[in-house]
Design an enzyme around this catalytic site. Structure first.
Site, PDB file in Angstrom:
ATOM      1  N   GLU A 424       0.812  -1.220   0.000  1.00  0.00           N
ATOM      2  CA  GLU A 424       0.000   0.000   0.000  1.00  0.00           C
ATOM      3  C   GLU A 424       0.843   1.267   0.000  1.00  0.00           C
ATOM      4  O   GLU A 424       0.784   2.073   0.928  1.00  0.00           O
ATOM      5  CB  GLU A 424      -0.956  -0.006   1.198  1.00  0.00           C
ATOM      6  CG  GLU A 424      -1.946  -1.149   1.119  1.00  0.00           C
ATOM      7  CD  GLU A 424      -3.065  -1.065   2.151  1.00  0.00           C
ATOM      8  OE1 GLU A 424      -2.953  -0.251   3.080  1.00  0.00           O
ATOM      9  OE2 GLU A 424      -4.039  -1.814   2.011  1.00  0.00           O
ATOM     10  N   GLU A 500      -4.169  -8.902   0.215  1.00  0.00           N
ATOM     11  CA  GLU A 500      -4.656  -8.639   1.582  1.00  0.00           C
ATOM     12  C   GLU A 500      -6.178  -8.526   1.507  1.00  0.00           C
ATOM     13  O   GLU A 500      -6.695  -7.726   0.723  1.00  0.00           O
ATOM     14  CB  GLU A 500      -4.032  -7.352   2.121  1.00  0.00           C
ATOM     15  CG  GLU A 500      -4.271  -7.156   3.599  1.00  0.00           C
ATOM     16  CD  GLU A 500      -3.490  -5.948   4.139  1.00  0.00           C
ATOM     17  OE1 GLU A 500      -2.274  -5.843   3.881  1.00  0.00           O
ATOM     18  OE2 GLU A 500      -4.127  -5.123   4.798  1.00  0.00           O
TER      19      GLU A 500
HETATM   20  C1  GAL Z   1      -4.313  -2.397   5.465  1.00  0.00           C
HETATM   21  C2  GAL Z   1      -2.844  -2.419   5.833  1.00  0.00           C
HETATM   22  C3  GAL Z   1      -2.593  -3.283   7.049  1.00  0.00           C
HETATM   23  C4  GAL Z   1      -3.589  -2.979   8.127  1.00  0.00           C
HETATM   24  C5  GAL Z   1      -4.969  -3.190   7.579  1.00  0.00           C
HETATM   25  C6  GAL Z   1      -6.068  -3.024   8.595  1.00  0.00           C
HETATM   26  O1  GAL Z   1      -4.629  -1.351   4.637  1.00  0.00           O
HETATM   27  O2  GAL Z   1      -2.091  -2.935   4.768  1.00  0.00           O
HETATM   28  O3  GAL Z   1      -1.301  -3.085   7.536  1.00  0.00           O
HETATM   29  O4  GAL Z   1      -3.417  -1.667   8.553  1.00  0.00           O
HETATM   30  O5  GAL Z   1      -5.177  -2.267   6.534  1.00  0.00           O
HETATM   31  O6  GAL Z   1      -7.309  -3.240   7.988  1.00  0.00           O
END
Ligand code: GAL
Length: 803
Positions: A424, A500
């Protein structure tokens, strides 16, 4: 651990790798006041003359410093502070605004025998948080300015041979790398490594495998360095061993000259007929003993572990391991556990992976930094695939150095199926898209140079249409379920996966969402504005052939990011299991749809005194055909289980028993009950293992429960329990998985949270037994019969260490 053949061990003899973890001294320094920082940093020629640092000399008195063993995380020992700036780091007082608790000094005396003169000697850190200055015998040796990658220093010139030596590390956690709990201190292993002046280059020995017609060709490479005074003629041999320690192949690279202060590449090939392939079900490993010889004498040797397997991402059909289609059923995880923070004993890392595997997971992503060697080794040996991620996304010298270290360190590990160069990076995806494209291209190129066998990607929260994404071999989407379909249609040749996903949020054992109590219902009903429920994301990824699978955020809860609440919550609630590894109910959704076995899980518990007559949602996660629910023996009807879904009823609460009967092809296959229990009257302790290695490292992970008078665990118990530990072990941490619990991780007491707590016990280096007694703590709680447990610790061949 794999058996070493005596033959292999003899060859490894010239090199010594000694664990340098035991018997350090520790004291806090100060981030802004030199007077409270051993007088260091007052600006008066701090680094003026070599050899001037008195704190790294014999006369310095560290007798009042605290004795401890590594790995060590001091952040987890600190109290919580109600300071919203520290929220994402778990409300720990670490950072520039907390100078008293952000700098730590480690000191140790050690002996170097006279016979070591002429060898090369390095101190090697597997990782520390964060900025480290190293001093030996009064001399400044070097610095390290990042949190996660390993680093080392050559001490050869600075050591006193046949005498005592002094090493000091100043560790400064004032700066952070991430937006999650990161720990502080020397939180990974330290080693003292000794080699001949002619030695193998660090992480230069690679074994690349290619498979055809059931045989594997091994391409074997290494680099030999000559730090002696004369040109040397060296040859390199490889001995390939199978998992049982049998030699299955040998190879040799012809003799070559290596000039003094120079290095030379050596390469050859070997063949393995019908190799045992590495897979998630059968993680077969081989090892290569690489030996460098001059004039028939072994000068250095090392052993690298590898596996034979193919891993292919296909744009139409998803992921293939060894030619077989396999969905990536993954979770992202930070390295952080109840009781110990970021300083995880090796065994605990295996424990954590075993929890994820039990759930049906077959892959992990090391978000957002490179993992420990133990985590990678455990993945190799357990058959967990990995997306291995570096911390800093940059092609600056620091970013590239971290990336190179990660790839060189782990490129022989069969578990790693893809490298990730970041997560990100908004700027590089948007405002700085042009720079992002160049930075990513440089990073990907470097990955391919160092490891032509693996694909490279990153976790992208965006449309992947510009910036960093151009450079990637495969495309990862974070969260959005709208983008992948469109992207797949427009870029049909690019393989896709979920880098993710989920970020569903829930509190273990809690069945209502209550913003006043900072709790989130454990039914799969809550997610953040940017994310999805477990059932939503897996229905998406699990049903599209071209999706390789994905990585849910997160397997384990972790400190920091207490989303959606803040204080007094101190850890995240994204985990499918809590900080201790106790499953939340959604664990069983994954187990049903990721696992291979018939599964059925009924929830909630059935202790709702005071709610008689109120409707309680009752859910079942199962992969069976149909489930019937009964309340106190009376059927409430059957329901067909939708594929990748769950079944639920609304049940008017009355105490007693709820029962779920799952059927497969018309026959009852699994039954689960939840009974209304009485109050807690006794404590129960259960250990994951009752015999430990007496090596000062091994741990037992204990579950603490409260039982009613019929011996049933009470799912709502929250009694405070105290622990007395004696014998050859120590309590190194406690936890209970409650995101709102601010009790100490280190004191020998803990409240149960919805019926559960965890104690971690570590052996000493002396064989014997560890005794633990758990009893009611505090005077006003109800009486509880105490529990006792004895854990044997057995004599083992310990890892060679600096004593
Ligand atoms: C994502 C990020 C993670 C965590 C997650 C929580 O955007 O990559 O590290 O913060 O959100 O939902």
């Amino acid at each position: 651990m794999m058996a070493d053949s005596p033959e292999a061990l003899a060859v490894l003899a010239p090199r010594e790798q000694l664990l340098f973890d035991f018997d350090w001294k520790f004291q806090f320094g100060h981030g802004s006041d030199p007077a409270r920082d051993l007088g260091f940093g007052n600006g008066q020629g701090d680094f003026a003359k070599t050899g001037d640092f008195a704190f790294a000399k014999a006369k310095f008195d560290d007798s009042k410093w605290r004795a401890l063993n590594l790995p060590h995380d001091w952040a987890v020992e600190l109290p919580f502070v109600h300071d919203d700036v520290q929220q994402s780091h778990g409300y720990k007082p670490v950072g520039r605004r907390y100078p008293e608790t952000s700098v730590g000094w480690y000191r140790r005396e050690f002996e170097i025998p006279a016979s070591d003169l002429g060898r090369r000697i390095w101190v090697e850190f597997d990782g520390a948080f964060r900025d480290v200055l190293i001093f030996v015998n009064g001399c400044f040796i070097g610095r390290n300015d990042h949190g996660y990658a390993p680093f080392r220093f050559d001490l050869t010139d600075f050591l006193a041979y046949g005498a005592k030596n002094y090493i000091v590390a100043r560790v400064d956690a004032s700066f952070g790398d991430g937006w999650f709990y990161e720990g502080a201190g020397i939180y990974r292993h330290v080693w003292l490594t000794k080699t001949d002046a002619v030695h193998l280059g660090r992480w230069e020995s690679t074994v690349r495998t290619s498979l055809s017609n059931n045989a594997a060709t091994l391409t074997l490479n290494t680099v030999v360095a000559n730090e002696g005074k004369l040109t040397e003629k060296a040859k390199v041999t490889w001995q390939i061993l199978d998992a049982a320690g049998r030699t299955v192949a040998r190879a040799e690279a012809a003799e070559r000259s290596i000039e003094a202060d120079g290095s030379t590449n050596f390469t050859t090939t070997a063949r393995l007929a019908t190799p045992a392939l590495w897979s998630v079900d059968a993680p077969n490993l081989y090892s290569a003993v690489v030996t460098v010889e001059t004039n028939g004498k072994a000068r250095d040797a090392e052993r690298v572990s590898f596996g034979v397997r193919t891993a292919v991402f296909d744009a139409d059909k998803g992921f293939f391991l060894n030619g077989k289609s396999l969905k990536i059923q993954g979770t992202c995880n930070h390295h952080d556990h109840a009781g110990v923070g970021a300083a995880l004993p090796d065994r605990l890392q295996w424990f954590r992976l075993a929890v994820l595997r039990e759930m049906g997971g077959n892959a992990v992503r090391t978000s957002h930094n490179m993992p420990t060697p133990e985590w990678v080794e455990a993945c190799d040996r357990m058959g967990m695939m990995m997306m291995c991620e570096t911390r800093q996304m940059s092609s600056n010298p620091e970013g590239l150095a971290q990336l190179e270290t990660m790839i060189k360190r782990y490129r022989n590990s069969p578990s790693i199926i893809l490298w990730s160069v970041g997560n990100e990076e908004w700027q590089l995806q948007n405002e700085m898209a042009e720079e992002g494209a160049k930075i990513a291209a440089t990073m990907v190129r470097r990955c391919h140079e160092l490891d032509p066998t693996r694909v490279v990607s990153a976790a992208v929260n965006g449309d992947n249409e510009q910036g960093v994404s151009d450079a990637f071999d495969i495309i990862g989407f974070n969260y959005s379920l709208e983008r992948p379909d469109k992207y797949h249609k427009e870029h049909p040749k690019r393989p896709l996966y979920g880098s993710e996903t989920a970020s569903a949020i829930s509190t273990r054992g809690v069945y209502s969402t209550d913003p006043l109590r900072n709790t989130l219902s454990a039914y799969d009903v809550n997610h953040t504005s940017w994310s999805q429920l477990a059932e939503e994301w897996w229905k998406f990824y699990g049903t599209r052939e071209w999706e390789a699978g994905g990585f849910a955020w997160t397997g384990f809860d972790y400190r920091g990011e207490p989303t959606p609440y803040g204080w007094p919550s101190i850890n995240s609630e994204f985990g499918i299991v809590d900080m201790c590894g106790f499953p939340k109910d959604t664990f069983f959704y994954y187990k049903a749809w990721w696992g291979a076995e018939p599964a059925l899980h009924l929830f909630p518990h059935w202790n709702f005194a005071g709610k008689e007559g109120e409707e309680i949602p009752v859910w079942v996660h199962s992969n069976l055909d149909e489930v019937e629910l009964l309340l106190n023996g009376k059927s409430l009807g059957s329901q067909k289980v939708p594929r990748l879904g769950h079944v639920e009823w609304k049940v008017k609460y009355q105490p007693g028993v709820i029962e779920a009967r799952g059927t497969k092809s018309g026959k009852i296959a699994l039954v689960e009950k939840r009974e209304t229990t009485g109050p807690a009257v006794a404590i129960r302790l259960t250990a994951d293992r009752v015999e430990l290695d007496a090596d000062g490292e091994d741990v037992a992970i204990l579950k603490v429960e409260a039982l009613d008078k019929e011996g049933r665990p009470v799912p709502t118990a929250n009694n405070l329990i105290g622990f007395k530990v004696s014998g050859e072990g120590a309590l190194i941490g406690v936890g209970n998985g409650d995101p709102n619990c601010q009790e100490s991780d280190k004191e020998p007491k803990r409240s149960l949270f919805n019926g559960l707590a965890q104690v971690i016990l570590q052996s000493t280096r002396k064989p014997g037994e560890i005794r633990i007694e758990a009893a009611k703590e505090g005077w006003d709680g109800p009486e509880l019969t105490p529990a006792k447990l004895v854990i044997a610790t057995k004599k083992v061949q310990r890892r060679a260490s600096v004593d």
